[in-house]
Design an enzyme around this catalytic site. Structure first.
Site, PDB file in Angstrom:
ATOM      1  N   ARG A   1      63.932  44.821  50.028  1.00  9.74           N
ATOM      2  CA  ARG A   1      64.560  46.070  49.391  1.00  9.74           C
ATOM      3  C   ARG A   1      65.972  45.531  48.762  1.00  9.74           C
ATOM      4  O   ARG A   1      66.415  45.915  47.505  1.00  9.74           O
ATOM      5  CB  ARG A   1      64.712  47.031  50.203  1.00  9.74           C
ATOM      6  CG  ARG A   1      65.643  48.273  49.611  1.00  9.74           C
ATOM      7  CD  ARG A   1      65.316  49.602  50.663  1.00  9.74           C
ATOM      8  NE  ARG A   1      65.484  49.457  52.138  1.00  9.74           N
ATOM      9  CZ  ARG A   1      66.659  49.468  52.580  1.00  9.74           C
ATOM     10  NH1 ARG A   1      67.696  49.639  52.079  1.00  9.74           N
ATOM     11  NH2 ARG A   1      66.685  49.134  53.751  1.00  9.74           N
TER      12      ARG A   1
ATOM     13  N   TYR B   1      66.526  62.261  27.469  1.00 12.39           N
ATOM     14  CA  TYR B   1      65.059  62.456  28.028  1.00 12.39           C
ATOM     15  C   TYR B   1      65.151  63.507  28.924  1.00 12.39           C
ATOM     16  O   TYR B   1      66.153  63.803  29.615  1.00 12.39           O
ATOM     17  CB  TYR B   1      64.969  61.097  28.589  1.00 12.39           C
ATOM     18  CG  TYR B   1      63.843  60.920  29.332  1.00 12.39           C
ATOM     19  CD1 TYR B   1      62.441  61.351  29.094  1.00 12.39           C
ATOM     20  CD2 TYR B   1      63.527  60.515  30.594  1.00 12.39           C
ATOM     21  CE1 TYR B   1      61.215  61.331  29.761  1.00 12.39           C
ATOM     22  CE2 TYR B   1      62.539  60.380  31.375  1.00 12.39           C
ATOM     23  CZ  TYR B   1      61.236  61.006  31.093  1.00 12.39           C
ATOM     24  OH  TYR B   1      60.216  60.769  31.833  1.00 12.39           O
TER      25      TYR B   1
ATOM     26  N   ASP C   1      71.834  54.296  27.255  1.00 10.90           N
ATOM     27  CA  ASP C   1      70.267  53.994  27.444  1.00 10.90           C
ATOM     28  C   ASP C   1      69.736  53.424  26.153  1.00 10.90           C
ATOM     29  O   ASP C   1      69.600  54.117  25.183  1.00 10.90           O
ATOM     30  CB  ASP C   1      69.715  55.478  27.799  1.00 10.90           C
ATOM     31  CG  ASP C   1      68.331  55.319  27.901  1.00 10.90           C
ATOM     32  OD1 ASP C   1      67.441  54.232  27.630  1.00 10.90           O
ATOM     33  OD2 ASP C   1      67.572  56.322  28.652  1.00 10.90           O
TER      34      ASP C   1
ATOM     35  N   LYS D   1      58.846  50.527  29.150  1.00 11.87           N
ATOM     36  CA  LYS D   1      58.489  50.661  27.681  1.00 11.87           C
ATOM     37  C   LYS D   1      58.390  49.363  26.852  1.00 11.87           C
ATOM     38  O   LYS D   1      57.782  48.489  27.382  1.00 11.87           O
ATOM     39  CB  LYS D   1      59.481  51.565  27.029  1.00 11.87           C
ATOM     40  CG  LYS D   1      59.760  52.985  27.721  1.00 11.87           C
ATOM     41  CD  LYS D   1      58.539  53.745  28.146  1.00 11.87           C
ATOM     42  CE  LYS D   1      58.880  55.387  28.394  1.00 11.87           C
ATOM     43  NZ  LYS D   1      59.603  55.368  29.680  1.00 11.87           N
TER      44      LYS D   1
END
Length: 404
Positions: free
Chosen positions: A62, A115, A186, A211
């Site tokens: 993690r 978004y 972004d 993406k």
């Protein structure tokens, strides 16, 4: 084995070689997948040193993993940042940035068209923690300047925006914001080699790796790139503790593989999008085409400088309000259902062309009032140009428009 020197290397060379020397154990060319939750120590003293950071190494996946670290080093090189942290999704990356770097009493300026899920976090979640939010059209630098307050700590925006394709002058926003306000971009819609926000003055870059960066439609992930100090905070607080949204080793392996062809793929996506945009401008029932690479776009000159002249692989277009008696919404549904090559799906950057209807899909969880503020009409359609032959994509659109 000599370490590769990438100083002064070109984009594709860095995309291929950064972060991945041949494996020291067995000489494997591909980055090994360290599919482990925890790591063993040589001794208690070895474990103590790694836990307190006085010795390099891994403790628990993690907090860090060698496969993920190779991805992070490659992304830092690609975006030109000091360091990078990989997250389990784009939203994991975005939320980790916001919840790490902002605190009660702070003020953040956010682009007025982001978004849908980002919009929910910024407009609905941050105020619950006492963080003030002001939505602004960041393409209007005067509006950004007017929105700045003494407690403003961040300007957050997408460029190009989703799905209206507005382009913000990143360097201009940083000039207005000054050194004490972080500019967070972004960059999902225009990844390198198209646009490098850090080189334009931004402080932090986020991506939905799902993406273009991965590029094959088989991974959910996100990254944050910035200074070593900022990334250390975001990794140690936001990604590993607050959200716990880590990128799995196998996903990191797939993304590393995808990044090696990023430059070639993105150039093809952009070329196909421009060809489709030019075709759509000639269709009578199309009210407007939103693509910054078009000569008719108000952002065309900014594309030449900030976006390396490439544009992006995404475009949006709006159907007329009355298409043979159909509303824009109904005509849009009929058009999408008639397409044979492009798939109806909400992602982008895949090898296959994808098309979606924002009002009923990506921005469905945004209220109609806020959608109206954003300029997202019921007849707006977003298209992600794939890697197919442009002539075939356009032929598919032609037969679909013939059904209206």
């Amino acid at each position: 084995m000599n370490e590769t020197n990438l100083e002064g290397a070109g984009f594709m060379t860095r995309a291929i070689h950064a972060g991945q020397e041949p494996d020291q154990a067995f000489g494997a060319l591909a980055v090994p997948i360290y599919q482990t939750s925890t790591f063993c120590f040589d001794s208690v003293e070895d474990g103590m040193a790694k836990f307190d950071g006085t010795k390099d190494g891994y403790v628990y996946s993690r907090g860090g993993n060698p496969t993920r670290r190779a991805l992070e080093l490659k992304m830092a090189a690609i975006e030109g940042g000091e360091d990078c942290v990989a997250a389990g999704s784009g939203m994991g990356a975005i939320s980790s940035v916001l919840l790490t770097l902002l605190a009660a009493g702070d003020h953040v300026i956010v682009g007025d068209c982001v978004y849908g899920c980002t919009n929910v976090v910024i407009r609905d979640v941050l105020p619950k923690f006492g963080i003030e939010v002001t939505p602004v059209d960041t393409a209007d630098l005067d509006a950004v300047a007017a929105a700045i307050r003494p407690n403003t700590k961040m300007v957050y925006f997408e460029t190009p925006t989703n799905p209206l394709m507005k382009v913000t002058d990143i360097a201009g926003v940083k000039r207005v914001a000054g050194e004490n306000i972080r500019v967070v971009v972004d960059n999902t819609f225009a990844p390198p080699p198209v646009q490098r926000p850090l080189a334009c003055g931004a402080d932090i870059v986020v991506h939905s790796v799902t993406k273009y960066l991965n590029g094959h439609g088989d991974v959910i992930a996100g990254v944050v790139v910035g200074t070593a100090d900022d990334i250390a905070q975001i990794r140690n607080i936001g990604v590993t503790k607050v959200s716990g949204a880590i990128c799995a080793p196998f996903d990191a392996f797939l993304i590393i593989r995808g990044l090696q062809t990023l430059g070639m793929r993105v150039e093809r996506h952009c070329a196909n999008a421009l060809a489709v945009a030019r075709y759509l401008e000639s269709v009578p029932c199309v009210k407007r085409v939103l693509y910054p690479g078009l000569e008719s776009s108000p952002y065309h000159e900014l594309v030449k400088t900030q976006m390396n002249g490439l544009g992006t692989g995404i475009l949006s277009f709006e159907l007329a309000d009355n298409v043979n008696g159909l509303s824009g919404f109904e005509a849009g549904k009929k058009l999408l259902n008639a397409l044979r090559l492009s798939h109806i799906a909400v992602s982008l950057g895949d090898p296959a062309s994808l098309i979606q209807h924002p009002a009923s899909m990506t921005h469905h969880n945004v209220s109609p009032e806020v959608r109206a503020e954003m300029g997202i009409t019921d007849g707006l359609i977003r298209f992600s140009a794939g890697l197919e032959d442009a002539e075939d994509i356009i032929a598919d659109f032609k037969q679909a428009f013939a059904t209206l």
